[in-house]
Scaffold this motif. Structure first.
Motif, PDB file in Angstrom:
ATOM      1  N   LYS A 261       0.843  -1.198   0.000  1.00  0.00           N
ATOM      2  CA  LYS A 261       0.000   0.000   0.000  1.00  0.00           C
ATOM      3  C   LYS A 261       0.873   1.240   0.000  1.00  0.00           C
ATOM      4  CE  LYS A 261      -2.016   1.421   3.748  1.00  0.00           C
ATOM      5  NZ  LYS A 261      -2.839   1.339   4.964  1.00  0.00           N
ATOM      6  N   PRO A 262       0.673   2.145  -0.953  1.00  0.00           N
ATOM      7  CA  PRO A 262       1.475   3.376  -0.942  1.00  0.00           C
ATOM      8  C   PRO A 262       0.978   4.322   0.136  1.00  0.00           C
ATOM      9  CG  PRO A 262      -0.168   3.506  -2.679  1.00  0.00           C
ATOM     10  CD  PRO A 262      -0.304   2.137  -2.064  1.00  0.00           C
ATOM     11  N   ALA A 263       1.833   5.217   0.557  1.00  0.00           N
ATOM     12  CA  ALA A 263       1.478   6.221   1.556  1.00  0.00           C
ATOM     13  C   ALA A 263       1.999   7.570   1.098  1.00  0.00           C
ATOM     14  CB  ALA A 263       2.066   5.859   2.919  1.00  0.00           C
ATOM     15  N   LEU A 264       1.191   8.603   1.264  1.00  0.00           N
ATOM     16  CA  LEU A 264       1.610   9.942   0.881  1.00  0.00           C
ATOM     17  C   LEU A 264       2.830  10.354   1.704  1.00  0.00           C
ATOM     18  CD1 LEU A 264      -1.869  11.709   0.613  1.00  0.00           C
ATOM     19  CD2 LEU A 264      -0.481  10.776  -1.248  1.00  0.00           C
ATOM     20  N   GLY A 265       3.804  10.917   1.020  1.00  0.00           N
ATOM     21  CA  GLY A 265       5.006  11.376   1.701  1.00  0.00           C
ATOM     22  C   GLY A 265       6.093  10.343   1.830  1.00  0.00           C
ATOM     23  N   LYS A 266       5.829   9.127   1.339  1.00  0.00           N
ATOM     24  CA  LYS A 266       6.836   8.074   1.403  1.00  0.00           C
ATOM     25  C   LYS A 266       7.176   7.564   0.010  1.00  0.00           C
ATOM     26  CE  LYS A 266       5.948   6.267   6.049  1.00  0.00           C
ATOM     27  NZ  LYS A 266       5.706   5.038   6.846  1.00  0.00           N
ATOM     28  N   THR A 267       8.435   7.215  -0.176  1.00  0.00           N
ATOM     29  CA  THR A 267       8.892   6.589  -1.411  1.00  0.00           C
ATOM     30  C   THR A 267       8.948   5.080  -1.216  1.00  0.00           C
ATOM     31  OG1 THR A 267      10.192   8.475  -2.178  1.00  0.00           O
ATOM     32  CG2 THR A 267      10.879   6.313  -2.953  1.00  0.00           C
ATOM     33  N   LEU A 268       8.432   4.350  -2.199  1.00  0.00           N
ATOM     34  CA  LEU A 268       8.637   2.905  -2.232  1.00  0.00           C
ATOM     35  C   LEU A 268       9.919   2.669  -3.023  1.00  0.00           C
ATOM     36  CD1 LEU A 268       5.006   1.604  -2.864  1.00  0.00           C
ATOM     37  CD2 LEU A 268       6.317   1.539  -0.729  1.00  0.00           C
ATOM     38  N   ARG A 269      10.996   2.516  -2.305  1.00  0.00           N
ATOM     39  CA  ARG A 269      12.285   2.322  -2.946  1.00  0.00           C
ATOM     40  C   ARG A 269      12.355   0.922  -3.542  1.00  0.00           C
ATOM     41  NH1 ARG A 269      17.065   4.028   0.765  1.00  0.00           N
ATOM     42  NH2 ARG A 269      16.512   2.096   1.844  1.00  0.00           N
ATOM     43  N   ILE A 270      12.807   0.815  -4.765  1.00  0.00           N
ATOM     44  CA  ILE A 270      12.904  -0.465  -5.470  1.00  0.00           C
ATOM     45  C   ILE A 270      14.327  -0.986  -5.293  1.00  0.00           C
ATOM     46  CG2 ILE A 270      12.711  -1.635  -7.695  1.00  0.00           C
ATOM     47  CD1 ILE A 270      10.782   0.669  -8.538  1.00  0.00           C
TER      48      ILE A 270
END
Length: 287
Positions: A261-270
């Motif tokens: 789940k994405p969250a505003l203000g956070k990066t999903l680093r790959i």
């Protein structure tokens, strides 16, 4: 590979996803910076002020359009304002006059009105595969925002995009529901990450002029051969959203795809080189 949630914006050269809200993402492939469907204004709240569905934001934008760093490419899936937003795209075009905007050819005239007469538009249709930038391959998919709609010239009104850069492959469906041929097309593209809208659909919303999207279980089924599913299109408008706790619950019991789940203000680093650990709804492995 794995997805790791970290606070802050993506870093140039470091692969990652940053959710802009609704269907919008800032994508760093490691070599390219791509925006897709950014909605960072209050265009719809102004348009529908006083209406029953007033389109007030449930959360502030995670970044202001004037603070966005220069993208290499902007992708637009269709002409609904929360995807083709004049309050976001026109300022980007004004700041970066040579910036290319990939738009549905079926709605190129609308894109010209909203983005700017002098904007660098790249009209496309489903079925095209091309290289808009060196090392970045784009596959254009059809989408069915309740239906596979075409214009009078037979061009698809709703699109999705497959982004391939190096070994990284990301699929953004655009606003869509399941339709014949989509499962096979996604299997052929074989993405590492599927970005799918999960606001669902029902007769009440359709009667109010709000076309629907995948239900969460449909998104999970479509992405069943994909390592990661990142659900989106929730948390923007109260009349057209999904309880995010349902995403959390699905993430706990779904081994594949891993639901993040994405969250505003956070990066999903790959992060390369790791796959197989089941991840929770914000990218943290379960113990």
């Amino acid at each position: 590979m794995r997805l790791e949630a970290v606070s802050g914006f993506p870093q140039r050269g470091s692969p990652g996803l940053f959710w802009l809200g609704q269907a919008g993402f800032w994508i760093e492939t490691g070599a390219h910076r791509v925006l897709i469907d950014p909605y960072l204004s209050d265009s719809l709240a102004m348009k529908y002020a006083g209406a029953k569905n007033d389109h007030k934001r449930m959360a502030a934008p995670p970044i202001l359009v004037e603070d966005l760093p220069r993208p290499d490419l902007v992708l637009v899936t269709h002409a609904h304002t929360d995807h083709m937003d004049p309050g976001t795209l026109a300022p980007l075009a004004a700041r970066f006059p040579d910036l290319a905007f990939v738009v549905p050819a079926a709605r190129a005239s609308v894109a010209r009105e909203r983005i700017g007469e002098g904007a660098n538009l790249v009209p496309v249709d489903a079925g095209e595969v091309f290289e808009p930038l060196p090392g970045l391959e784009l596959t254009v998919f059809p989408a069915a925002h309740e239906a596979l709609e075409r214009d009078e010239a037979g061009r698809h009104v709703f699109l999705g995009y497959g982004i391939a850069s190096g070994r990284l492959r990301i699929y953004h469906s655009g606003d869509s529901i399941p339709f014949e041929g989509l499962d096979a097309a996604l299997a052929a593209f074989a993405p590492d990450i599927a970005l799918l809208p999960v606001s669902g659909r029902d007769a009440r919303r359709l009667a109010a002029g709000i076309p629907g999207n995948f239900h969460l279980d449909e998104a999970v089924a479509l992405a069943r051969h994909t390592p990661y599913l990142v659900p989106h299109h929730f948390g923007m408008f109260a009349f057209n959203t999904l309880d995010p706790q349902k995403i959390d619950a699905a993430a706990r019991v779904t081994p594949r795809p891993a639901i993040v789940k994405p969250a505003l203000g956070k990066t999903l680093r790959i992060v390369p080189g790791h796959e197989g650990a089941r991840h929770g709804s914000e990218g943290i492995p379960h113990g």
